[in-house]
Design an enzyme around this catalytic site. Structure first.
Site, short mmCIF file in Angstrom:
data_model
loop_
_atom_site.label_atom_id
_atom_site.label_comp_id
_atom_site.label_asym_id
_atom_site.label_seq_id
_atom_site.Cartn_x
_atom_site.Cartn_y
_atom_site.Cartn_z
N HIS A 146 32.02 17.48 6.30
CA HIS A 146 31.70 18.59 5.35
C HIS A 146 30.54 19.50 6.11
O HIS A 146 30.78 20.76 6.31
CB HIS A 146 31.32 18.11 4.10
CG HIS A 146 31.17 19.41 3.07
ND1 HIS A 146 31.94 19.53 2.09
CD2 HIS A 146 30.08 20.14 3.04
CE1 HIS A 146 31.31 20.75 1.47
NE2 HIS A 146 30.32 21.08 1.85
N GLU A 147 29.64 18.86 6.50
CA GLU A 147 28.55 19.46 6.94
C GLU A 147 28.60 19.98 8.37
O GLU A 147 28.40 21.19 8.86
CB GLU A 147 27.26 18.67 7.04
CG GLU A 147 26.73 18.21 5.72
CD GLU A 147 26.58 19.37 4.77
OE1 GLU A 147 26.42 20.71 4.98
OE2 GLU A 147 26.96 19.25 3.49
#
Length: 179
Positions: A146-147
């Site tokens: 996600h990051e």
């Protein structure tokens, strides 16, 4: 961050960029200056992430287009993973694809079943330039993917298809934070 210090304790909470804000969609630049400004950014990322009750935060989520993210995230065995990565590269995402609930501090209050691999490896450096490799499984693997996506201008909604995507986009359109 000094050894033994609490991440974010000296940081300042910055406003979050929200879906629709340009910085969230920008490709972030590599960090080339490993001076005090980078240490301040990492502290501010931790302070902002904790204030928003998140488990990860990328620099462009506070309007800074640099390849940096922080995390304080459990894996599926409830082991806590705490740290930061500068100039991260997702070098491996494999294993089983699991659809699980995923949210984002830049889409507050919303979540959707998003497919992610249950294993991820990120390589990069620390704010002092030391090489770092982070291995994640389960929920922590989801966080790492996600990051890294954020730093490429991608949000989890971009991974959704069909009715899940339509439903989330309707919710975004009705969200009180929508600008």
């Amino acid at each position: 961050m000094r050894h033994g210090s609490i991440p974010g304790a000296r940081g300042r909470v910055r406003p979050l960029t929200l879906l629709g804000d340009a910085p969230l969609r920008e490709q972030c630049r590599e960090v080339t200056d490993f001076g005090s400004d980078l240490a301040v950014l990492v502290e501010d990322l931790f302070a902002t992430m904790y204030a928003a009750r998140g488990v990860g935060l990328a620099a462009n989520q506070i309007g800074v287009p640099l390849r940096v993210f922080v995390y304080d995230c459990p894996d599926d065995e409830d082991v806590r993973h705490l740290g930061h990565v500068v100039n991260p590269r997702l070098v491996d995402a494999d294993g089983v694809v699991i659809r699980g609930p995923e949210g984002c501090l830049s889409l507050p209050g919303l979540e959707a079943g998003t497919e992610r691999y249950d294993h991820a490896v990120v390589e990069g450096v620390t704010m002092t330039g030391e090489p770092v490799t982070v291995h994640g499984t389960g929920f922590f693997a989801r966080c790492l993917q996600h990051e890294c996506d954020h730093l490429d201008g991608t949000v989890y909604a971009d991974h959704l298809r069909g009715w899940r995507r339509r439903r989330l986009l309707r919710q975004v359109g009705r969200a009180s934070w929508r600008r």
